[in-house]
Scaffold this motif. Structure first.
Motif, PDB file in Angstrom:
ATOM      1  N   LEU A  16       0.809  -1.219   0.000  1.00  0.00           N
ATOM      2  CA  LEU A  16       0.000   0.000   0.000  1.00  0.00           C
ATOM      3  C   LEU A  16       0.844   1.272   0.000  1.00  0.00           C
ATOM      4  O   LEU A  16       0.324   2.371   0.178  1.00  0.00           O
ATOM      5  N   LYS A  17       2.174   1.112  -0.221  1.00  0.00           N
ATOM      6  CA  LYS A  17       3.047   2.295  -0.195  1.00  0.00           C
ATOM      7  C   LYS A  17       2.629   3.388  -1.171  1.00  0.00           C
ATOM      8  O   LYS A  17       2.680   4.580  -0.841  1.00  0.00           O
ATOM      9  N   PRO A  18       2.168   3.039  -2.394  1.00  0.00           N
ATOM     10  CA  PRO A  18       1.718   4.116  -3.306  1.00  0.00           C
ATOM     11  C   PRO A  18       0.552   4.919  -2.722  1.00  0.00           C
ATOM     12  O   PRO A  18       0.485   6.138  -2.888  1.00  0.00           O
ATOM     13  N   PHE A  22       0.641   8.865  -1.722  1.00  0.00           N
ATOM     14  CA  PHE A  22      -0.403   9.748  -2.249  1.00  0.00           C
ATOM     15  C   PHE A  22      -0.976  10.624  -1.127  1.00  0.00           C
ATOM     16  O   PHE A  22      -1.145  11.843  -1.290  1.00  0.00           O
ATOM     17  N   LEU A  23      -1.269  10.010   0.013  1.00  0.00           N
ATOM     18  CA  LEU A  23      -1.834  10.758   1.137  1.00  0.00           C
ATOM     19  C   LEU A  23      -0.804  11.717   1.744  1.00  0.00           C
ATOM     20  O   LEU A  23      -1.136  12.849   2.112  1.00  0.00           O
ATOM     21  N   GLU A  24       0.426  11.248   1.850  1.00  0.00           N
ATOM     22  CA  GLU A  24       1.472  12.106   2.436  1.00  0.00           C
ATOM     23  C   GLU A  24       1.744  13.322   1.551  1.00  0.00           C
ATOM     24  O   GLU A  24       2.047  14.411   2.061  1.00  0.00           O
ATOM     25  N   LYS A  29      -0.583  12.646   7.605  1.00  0.00           N
ATOM     26  CA  LYS A  29       0.486  11.873   8.238  1.00  0.00           C
ATOM     27  C   LYS A  29      -0.024  10.461   8.485  1.00  0.00           C
ATOM     28  O   LYS A  29      -1.023  10.267   9.181  1.00  0.00           O
ATOM     29  N   VAL A  30       0.650   9.441   7.909  1.00  0.00           N
ATOM     30  CA  VAL A  30       0.185   8.062   7.969  1.00  0.00           C
ATOM     31  C   VAL A  30       1.149   7.222   8.789  1.00  0.00           C
ATOM     32  O   VAL A  30       2.361   7.205   8.537  1.00  0.00           O
ATOM     33  N   ILE A 111      -9.899   6.366  -0.924  1.00  0.00           N
ATOM     34  CA  ILE A 111      -9.381   6.677   0.417  1.00  0.00           C
ATOM     35  C   ILE A 111      -9.597   8.153   0.726  1.00  0.00           C
ATOM     36  O   ILE A 111     -10.051   8.532   1.817  1.00  0.00           O
ATOM     37  N   LEU A 112      -9.276   8.986  -0.258  1.00  0.00           N
ATOM     38  CA  LEU A 112      -9.405  10.436  -0.055  1.00  0.00           C
ATOM     39  C   LEU A 112     -10.868  10.822   0.179  1.00  0.00           C
ATOM     40  O   LEU A 112     -11.176  11.644   1.060  1.00  0.00           O
ATOM     41  N   LEU A 113     -11.775  10.213  -0.586  1.00  0.00           N
ATOM     42  CA  LEU A 113     -13.201  10.507  -0.403  1.00  0.00           C
ATOM     43  C   LEU A 113     -13.686  10.084   0.979  1.00  0.00           C
ATOM     44  O   LEU A 113     -14.490  10.778   1.624  1.00  0.00           O
TER      45      LEU A 113
END
Length: 516
Positions: A16-18, A22-24, A29-30, A111-113
């Motif tokens: 799930l690194k991509p 994307f979130l970072e 902060k993940v 994820i963003l939604l």
């Protein structure tokens, strides 16, 4: 800079690194985690804003991890991510109060939604509500400049209530203040409209439904076409208060029709509720039913004969319909109503009057604790809803639904939060109500009242040759010159009725059918 802390728990977190990058890149902060046990330790030691949790992991499963997380921090939103769409898993997860669930494989935008939905939800709603009200504010202002019919006033008032309830949810003091100013402006214009048109309504075919016409024109046809009907009259219930209660009522009933109508003047129980049950104006009641009508100066409860008024109205209409009448003004009478339900449930119709909201408005005047608990319209609505959730009225509605009984909910008049005094002078015999006065030789501030020197023109009884009625406008209340400061302080910001305001005059009658 985004300060959102995300815990992402997945035994295949490296894949799930991509997504994490994307979130970072969007300043989230993940914290990655590969198993349920470590996730629980992290939740104990650190505060996260949201957790993404894989359902299918070795060791502790996602559902087991979810249970432990909720035991540590019950309010943290958890988004379950699963490969399976099996119904039992979804039911277990939802029953464990997940905030959302996603089906693998997930993409970054999903994820963003989910983040937006669960973390930015309040902000996004607040921003959209603010923009929408700003646009609507201009429309309502334009409508106020041209509104000129009773039906248009109903629509304006309902819009103001809608936005009051919407803005209340986002807690924007500035917007609420603007709305309050718009309501005040609306009430000032509405007062002029009533002053110019009210007397014509008794002779005009295009008039709104008034209190004395409600039973014959609206309620009775519904009773006749139904096997069984329950008519609930909640004394002193404003439109906005009803809408708050309706959220619970609609769990048990479907709304068939909502019919706003106008309370007669004075917007007081003695006049308005007796008018509903008798089908007559106060003037007609005082002449046709002298034996049970009580005038302002007569001793005794002015609403003690409602059942008899209703019997006589049915007789006049030549309707032989078995009914029962109940007035609930205490916890004891409410319990008795429920205990005796089987004795009256088979009637063609039953009438139940609940007096709690009226008692609440009087208690706010007389009791400091209630003044603080119901300091404004928002808290007044909340207090009404708290009563309703624990009341015999809700229990009665639930029983009626199970027995497939049609429901009609209405009121006699509303109430308004009074904040400004206006001086009145008169003899001891004039009415004690703070929103209307009747009697001889009344002196008042002309700009603050609608005065009717010939009460028969608006179908009110005239106690003496020179008796008149005066009604206070918008949020004013009457005070006498003697000890004026004391009474101004005592009655300021209390809920009163009897005068002219949107809140007092435009009230709901709602017809509901039981849900199967």
């Amino acid at each position: 800079m985004n300060n959102i802390e995300i815990l992402w728990v997945d035994d295949e977190i490296n894949l799930l690194k991509p997504h994490i990058l994307f979130l970072e890149n969007k300043n989230y902060k993940v914290t990655p985690c590969t198993n349920g046990a470590d996730a629980i330790d992290l939740v104990k030691s650190k505060n996260f804003d949201i957790i993404f949790l894989d359902e299918n992991m070795p060791g502790l499963s996602g559902l087991e991890t979810l249970t432990d997380i909720k035991n540590i921090q019950n309010n943290i939103p958890v988004v379950m991510i699963t490969k399976s769409e099996e119904e039992y898993l979804m039911e277990e997860a939802i029953g464990s109060k997940i905030a959302d669930y996603l089906i693998k494989p997930v993409n970054p935008n999903q994820i963003l939604l989910s983040l937006k939905k669960n973390l930015d939800h309040t902000r996004l709603i607040s921003e959209r509500t603010t923009i929408n009200y700003q646009q609507e504010f201009r429309k309502i202002s334009m409508e106020l400049a041209s509104v000129n019919s009773h039906s248009e006033w109903v629509e304006v008032y309902k819009k103001l209530i809608y936005w009051e309830l919407e803005l209340e949810n986002i807690s924007d003091a500035g917007l609420l203040s603007i709305l309050e100013s718009q309501k005040q402006e609306a009430n000032q214009i509405f007062f002029k409209y009533i002053k110019n048109n009210y007397s014509d309504w008794f002779y005009d075919n295009d008039a709104p439904i008034l209190s004395h016409q409600l039973f014959k024109n609206i309620i009775l046809p519904e009773i006749e076409q139904s096997e069984k009907t329950m008519v609930i009259v909640v004394d002193n219930l404003r439109y906005d208060q009803y809408l708050v209660l309706e959220k619970t009522i609609l769990k048990h009933y479907k709304k068939q029709q909502e019919i706003p109508f106008y309370s007669i003047l004075p917007t007081a129980t003695h006049y308005a509720r007796n008018a509903i049950f008798s089908g007559l104006t106060p003037l007609e009641m005082s002449t046709k039913h002298k034996d049970i009508w009580l005038s302002e100066n007569d001793e005794g409860g002015k609403n003690m004969n409602e059942e008899e008024f209703l019997k006589r109205q049915l007789k006049t209409l030549k309707k032989d319909l078995p009914f029962s009448y109940h007035k609930i003004s205490s916890q004891k009478s409410g319990k008795e109503l429920i205990q005796n339900y089987n004795q009256y449930k088979e009637n063609k119709f039953n009438v139940v009057v609940f007096n709690f909201v009226d008692m609440l408005s009087h208690a706010k005047t007389e009791t400091q604790v209630i003044k603080e608990l119901a300091s404004d319209d928002k808290s007044y609505r909340a207090l009404t809803d708290t009563w309703f959730q624990n009341s015999p009225m809700l229990e009665l509605i639930q029983k009626a639904q199970k027995d497939n009984i049609k429901l009609i909910i209405t009121t006699d008049h509303g109430t308004v939060n009074c904040s400004k005094p206006t001086q009145v002078i008169g003899t001891k015999a004039i009415a004690s109500n703070l929103r209307y006065k009747t009697g001889r030789s009344i002196t008042y501030q002309e700009k603050d009242v609608y005065a009717e020197h010939d009460p028969k023109q608006i179908f009110l009884p005239q106690e003496h040759m020179n008796s008149s009625f005066v009604f206070a406008k918008d949020n004013l209340f009457f005070v006498y010159p003697n000890n004026q400061n004391h009474y101004t302080k005592y009655y300021k910001d209390t809920y009163q009725h009897g005068g002219i305001s949107l809140e007092e005059m435009i009230i709901p009658c709602v017809i509901l059918t039981p849900k199967n």
